[in-house]
Design a protein around this motif. Structure first.
Motif, PDB file in Angstrom:
ATOM      1  N   ARG A 122       0.822  -1.216   0.000  1.00  0.00           N
ATOM      2  CA  ARG A 122       0.000   0.000   0.000  1.00  0.00           C
ATOM      3  C   ARG A 122       0.853   1.262   0.000  1.00  0.00           C
ATOM      4  NH1 ARG A 122      -2.353  -2.613   4.380  1.00  0.00           N
ATOM      5  NH2 ARG A 122      -1.518  -0.974   5.733  1.00  0.00           N
ATOM      6  N   ASN A 123       2.178   1.082   0.123  1.00  0.00           N
ATOM      7  CA  ASN A 123       3.117   2.195   0.253  1.00  0.00           C
ATOM      8  C   ASN A 123       2.726   3.068   1.444  1.00  0.00           C
ATOM      9  OD1 ASN A 123       5.364   3.726  -0.283  1.00  0.00           O
ATOM     10  ND2 ASN A 123       4.439   4.884  -1.959  1.00  0.00           N
ATOM     11  N   ASP A 124       2.457   2.400   2.573  1.00  0.00           N
ATOM     12  CA  ASP A 124       2.035   3.064   3.803  1.00  0.00           C
ATOM     13  C   ASP A 124       3.169   2.977   4.823  1.00  0.00           C
ATOM     14  OD1 ASP A 124       0.850   3.963   6.129  1.00  0.00           O
ATOM     15  OD2 ASP A 124      -0.971   2.771   5.875  1.00  0.00           O
ATOM     16  N   MET A 125       4.124   3.901   4.707  1.00  0.00           N
ATOM     17  CA  MET A 125       5.283   3.885   5.584  1.00  0.00           C
ATOM     18  C   MET A 125       4.875   4.084   7.039  1.00  0.00           C
ATOM     19  SD  MET A 125       8.499   3.369   6.011  1.00  0.00           S
ATOM     20  CE  MET A 125       9.435   3.504   4.507  1.00  0.00           C
ATOM     21  N   GLY A 126       3.823   4.837   7.304  1.00  0.00           N
ATOM     22  CA  GLY A 126       3.363   5.041   8.680  1.00  0.00           C
ATOM     23  C   GLY A 126       2.971   3.732   9.337  1.00  0.00           C
ATOM     24  N   ALA A 127       2.154   2.929   8.650  1.00  0.00           N
ATOM     25  CA  ALA A 127       1.754   1.630   9.190  1.00  0.00           C
ATOM     26  C   ALA A 127       2.964   0.704   9.309  1.00  0.00           C
ATOM     27  CB  ALA A 127       0.685   0.985   8.307  1.00  0.00           C
ATOM     28  N   PHE A 128       3.839   0.761   8.329  1.00  0.00           N
ATOM     29  CA  PHE A 128       5.048  -0.068   8.338  1.00  0.00           C
ATOM     30  C   PHE A 128       5.903   0.264   9.568  1.00  0.00           C
ATOM     31  CE2 PHE A 128       9.211  -1.515   6.855  1.00  0.00           C
ATOM     32  CZ  PHE A 128       8.901  -2.700   6.190  1.00  0.00           C
ATOM     33  N   GLN A 129       6.133   1.556   9.803  1.00  0.00           N
ATOM     34  CA  GLN A 129       6.937   1.993  10.956  1.00  0.00           C
ATOM     35  C   GLN A 129       6.269   1.593  12.273  1.00  0.00           C
ATOM     36  OE1 GLN A 129       9.909   3.008  10.904  1.00  0.00           O
ATOM     37  NE2 GLN A 129      10.316   4.304   9.153  1.00  0.00           N
ATOM     38  N   ALA A 130       4.932   1.697  12.326  1.00  0.00           N
ATOM     39  CA  ALA A 130       4.210   1.299  13.543  1.00  0.00           C
ATOM     40  C   ALA A 130       4.402  -0.192  13.816  1.00  0.00           C
ATOM     41  CB  ALA A 130       2.730   1.638  13.417  1.00  0.00           C
ATOM     42  N   LEU A 131       4.344  -0.994  12.769  1.00  0.00           N
ATOM     43  CA  LEU A 131       4.567  -2.436  12.945  1.00  0.00           C
ATOM     44  C   LEU A 131       5.999  -2.722  13.392  1.00  0.00           C
ATOM     45  CD1 LEU A 131       2.619  -3.674   9.814  1.00  0.00           C
ATOM     46  CD2 LEU A 131       2.085  -4.287  12.182  1.00  0.00           C
ATOM     47  N   LEU A 132       6.955  -1.994  12.837  1.00  0.00           N
ATOM     48  CA  LEU A 132       8.354  -2.170  13.256  1.00  0.00           C
ATOM     49  C   LEU A 132       8.555  -1.775  14.714  1.00  0.00           C
ATOM     50  CD1 LEU A 132      10.499  -0.849  10.262  1.00  0.00           C
ATOM     51  CD2 LEU A 132      10.225  -3.207  11.032  1.00  0.00           C
ATOM     52  N   ALA A 133       7.839  -0.760  15.159  1.00  0.00           N
ATOM     53  CA  ALA A 133       7.982  -0.275  16.537  1.00  0.00           C
ATOM     54  C   ALA A 133       7.303  -1.182  17.555  1.00  0.00           C
ATOM     55  CB  ALA A 133       7.422   1.141  16.646  1.00  0.00           C
ATOM     56  N   ASP A 134       6.405  -2.041  17.092  1.00  0.00           N
ATOM     57  CA  ASP A 134       5.675  -2.940  17.995  1.00  0.00           C
ATOM     58  C   ASP A 134       6.543  -4.150  18.331  1.00  0.00           C
ATOM     59  OD1 ASP A 134       3.941  -4.574  19.369  1.00  0.00           O
ATOM     60  OD2 ASP A 134       2.545  -4.832  17.705  1.00  0.00           O
ATOM     61  N   ASN A 135       7.111  -4.136  19.506  1.00  0.00           N
ATOM     62  CA  ASN A 135       8.001  -5.224  19.913  1.00  0.00           C
ATOM     63  C   ASN A 135       7.267  -6.429  20.482  1.00  0.00           C
ATOM     64  OD1 ASN A 135      10.429  -3.961  19.175  1.00  0.00           O
ATOM     65  ND2 ASN A 135      10.381  -2.731  21.055  1.00  0.00           N
ATOM     66  N   THR A 136       5.941  -6.415  20.457  1.00  0.00           N
ATOM     67  CA  THR A 136       5.184  -7.517  21.044  1.00  0.00           C
ATOM     68  C   THR A 136       5.132  -8.743  20.140  1.00  0.00           C
ATOM     69  OG1 THR A 136       3.066  -6.698  20.188  1.00  0.00           O
ATOM     70  CG2 THR A 136       3.749  -5.959  22.399  1.00  0.00           C
ATOM     71  N   ASN A 137       5.491  -8.570  18.860  1.00  0.00           N
ATOM     72  CA  ASN A 137       5.546  -9.743  17.985  1.00  0.00           C
ATOM     73  C   ASN A 137       6.718  -9.607  17.029  1.00  0.00           C
ATOM     74  OD1 ASN A 137       4.788  -8.380  15.493  1.00  0.00           O
ATOM     75  ND2 ASN A 137       2.736  -8.257  16.324  1.00  0.00           N
ATOM     76  N   ASP A 138       7.069 -10.700  16.394  1.00  0.00           N
ATOM     77  CA  ASP A 138       8.198 -10.679  15.473  1.00  0.00           C
ATOM     78  C   ASP A 138       7.706 -10.683  14.030  1.00  0.00           C
ATOM     79  OD1 ASP A 138      10.800 -10.605  14.571  1.00  0.00           O
ATOM     80  OD2 ASP A 138      11.115 -12.758  14.762  1.00  0.00           O
ATOM     81  N   CYS A 139       6.898  -9.674  13.702  1.00  0.00           N
ATOM     82  CA  CYS A 139       6.365  -9.593  12.345  1.00  0.00           C
ATOM     83  C   CYS A 139       7.465  -9.378  11.318  1.00  0.00           C
ATOM     84  CB  CYS A 139       5.310  -8.489  12.243  1.00  0.00           C
ATOM     85  SG  CYS A 139       5.932  -6.838  12.607  1.00  0.00           S
ATOM     86  N   VAL A 140       8.608  -8.865  11.751  1.00  0.00           N
ATOM     87  CA  VAL A 140       9.710  -8.586  10.831  1.00  0.00           C
ATOM     88  C   VAL A 140      10.260  -9.871  10.229  1.00  0.00           C
ATOM     89  CG1 VAL A 140      12.021  -7.596  10.643  1.00  0.00           C
ATOM     90  CG2 VAL A 140      10.297  -6.481  12.064  1.00  0.00           C
ATOM     91  N   ASN A 141      10.369 -10.897  11.020  1.00  0.00           N
ATOM     92  CA  ASN A 141      10.961 -12.151  10.549  1.00  0.00           C
ATOM     93  C   ASN A 141       9.915 -13.238  10.332  1.00  0.00           C
ATOM     94  OD1 ASN A 141      13.762 -11.239  10.579  1.00  0.00           O
ATOM     95  ND2 ASN A 141      13.388 -11.009  12.766  1.00  0.00           N
ATOM     96  N   GLN A 142       8.657 -12.822  10.242  1.00  0.00           N
ATOM     97  CA  GLN A 142       7.543 -13.739  10.027  1.00  0.00           C
ATOM     98  C   GLN A 142       7.645 -14.362   8.638  1.00  0.00           C
ATOM     99  OE1 GLN A 142       3.866 -11.590  10.269  1.00  0.00           O
ATOM    100  NE2 GLN A 142       2.598 -13.389   9.945  1.00  0.00           N
ATOM    101  N   ASP A 143       7.308 -15.643   8.539  1.00  0.00           N
ATOM    102  CA  ASP A 143       7.281 -16.329   7.251  1.00  0.00           C
ATOM    103  C   ASP A 143       6.206 -15.687   6.382  1.00  0.00           C
ATOM    104  OD1 ASP A 143       6.850 -18.260   5.140  1.00  0.00           O
ATOM    105  OD2 ASP A 143       7.859 -19.731   6.395  1.00  0.00           O
ATOM    106  N   ALA A 144       6.547 -15.386   5.139  1.00  0.00           N
ATOM    107  CA  ALA A 144       5.624 -14.696   4.231  1.00  0.00           C
ATOM    108  C   ALA A 144       4.503 -15.589   3.728  1.00  0.00           C
ATOM    109  CB  ALA A 144       6.384 -14.099   3.059  1.00  0.00           C
ATOM    110  N   GLY A 145       4.505 -16.847   4.088  1.00  0.00           N
ATOM    111  CA  GLY A 145       3.373 -17.707   3.768  1.00  0.00           C
ATOM    112  C   GLY A 145       3.654 -18.746   2.712  1.00  0.00           C
ATOM    113  N   GLU A 146       2.688 -19.647   2.583  1.00  0.00           N
ATOM    114  CA  GLU A 146       2.850 -20.806   1.717  1.00  0.00           C
ATOM    115  C   GLU A 146       3.016 -20.443   0.251  1.00  0.00           C
ATOM    116  OE1 GLU A 146      -1.610 -22.280   0.738  1.00  0.00           O
ATOM    117  OE2 GLU A 146      -0.923 -22.638   2.778  1.00  0.00           O
ATOM    118  N   LYS A 147       2.479 -19.314  -0.194  1.00  0.00           N
ATOM    119  CA  LYS A 147       2.616 -18.934  -1.601  1.00  0.00           C
ATOM    120  C   LYS A 147       4.052 -18.593  -1.960  1.00  0.00           C
ATOM    121  CE  LYS A 147      -1.651 -19.338  -2.894  1.00  0.00           C
ATOM    122  NZ  LYS A 147      -2.095 -20.249  -3.908  1.00  0.00           N
ATOM    123  N   TRP A 148       4.870 -18.291  -0.968  1.00  0.00           N
ATOM    124  CA  TRP A 148       6.274 -17.983  -1.232  1.00  0.00           C
ATOM    125  C   TRP A 148       7.141 -19.229  -1.187  1.00  0.00           C
ATOM    126  CZ3 TRP A 148       8.231 -13.912  -3.483  1.00  0.00           C
ATOM    127  CH2 TRP A 148       7.422 -12.791  -3.570  1.00  0.00           C
TER     128      TRP A 148
END
Length: 176
Positions: free
Chosen positions: A69-95
């Motif tokens: 979506r080219n939404d850097m604000g949402a992206f930065q918010a997800l990066l700042a959320d240390n409650t989960n490891d969304c950064v290293n999350q598996d991108a899913g079975e399609k990958w």
């Protein structure tokens, strides 16, 4: 996949206008953006199945969806959320089958690396997001795919001659 003609129509627009659903599914699988608009502000007339395919591949994690979506604000918010490891999350079975081999283990950094080597990327702005990932210090640049080749994002960057990603990874080591 997202090249447009003088009217702003993409190959996906043409496939769907001509009733070629199998071709449409194939170009979506390769990165055709279902949300792109032509000069008349018309998106390709995708079915729900096509939307589901697109979202399962190209927006399969919250970070990928924000990058798409080219939404850097949402992206930065997800990066700042240390409650989960969304950064290293598996991108899913399609990958799992990207790059010719299955096994999974693809992270957002792998996806960004892979997307560069396949024509005009669906994530044309991806380096802003890669740089944010690297700057966050949360990305595991050593993460390997679970295919027999155990690829890191650096492997993929080198295979695709992706100098931008190579420099971003280099900054992780030397720019801190």
């Amino acid at each position: 996949m997202n090249a447009s003609n003088q009217n702003g129509d993409t190959p996906l627009h043409y496939a769907l206008e001509n009733g070629h659903t199998e071709v449409a599914m194939a170009v979506i699988d390769k990165g055709a953006d279902i949300y792109i608009t032509n000069n008349n502000q018309l998106m390709p007339a995708c079915t729900q199945e096509m939307e589901d395919l697109f979202n399962s591949i190209w927006c399969s994690t919250p970070l990928l969806a924000a990058m798409h979506r080219n939404d850097m604000g949402a992206f930065q918010a997800l990066l700042a959320d240390n409650t989960n490891d969304c950064v290293n999350q598996d991108a899913g079975e399609k990958w799992e089958c990207r790059g010719g081999e299955g096994g999974g283990g693809w992270t957002i950094l792998h996806v960004a690396a892979f997307a560069c080597g396949h024509g005009p990327s669906i994530y044309s702005h991806r380096m802003d997001y890669v740089n944010a990932l690297v700057a966050s210090g949360r990305v595991n640049i050593h993460a390997k795919t679970r295919c027999s080749r155990s690829l890191t994002a650096l492997h993929i960057a080198c295979m695709n001659n992706d100098v931008g990603l190579l420099r971003a990874i280099e900054s992780f080591y030397f720019g801190r």
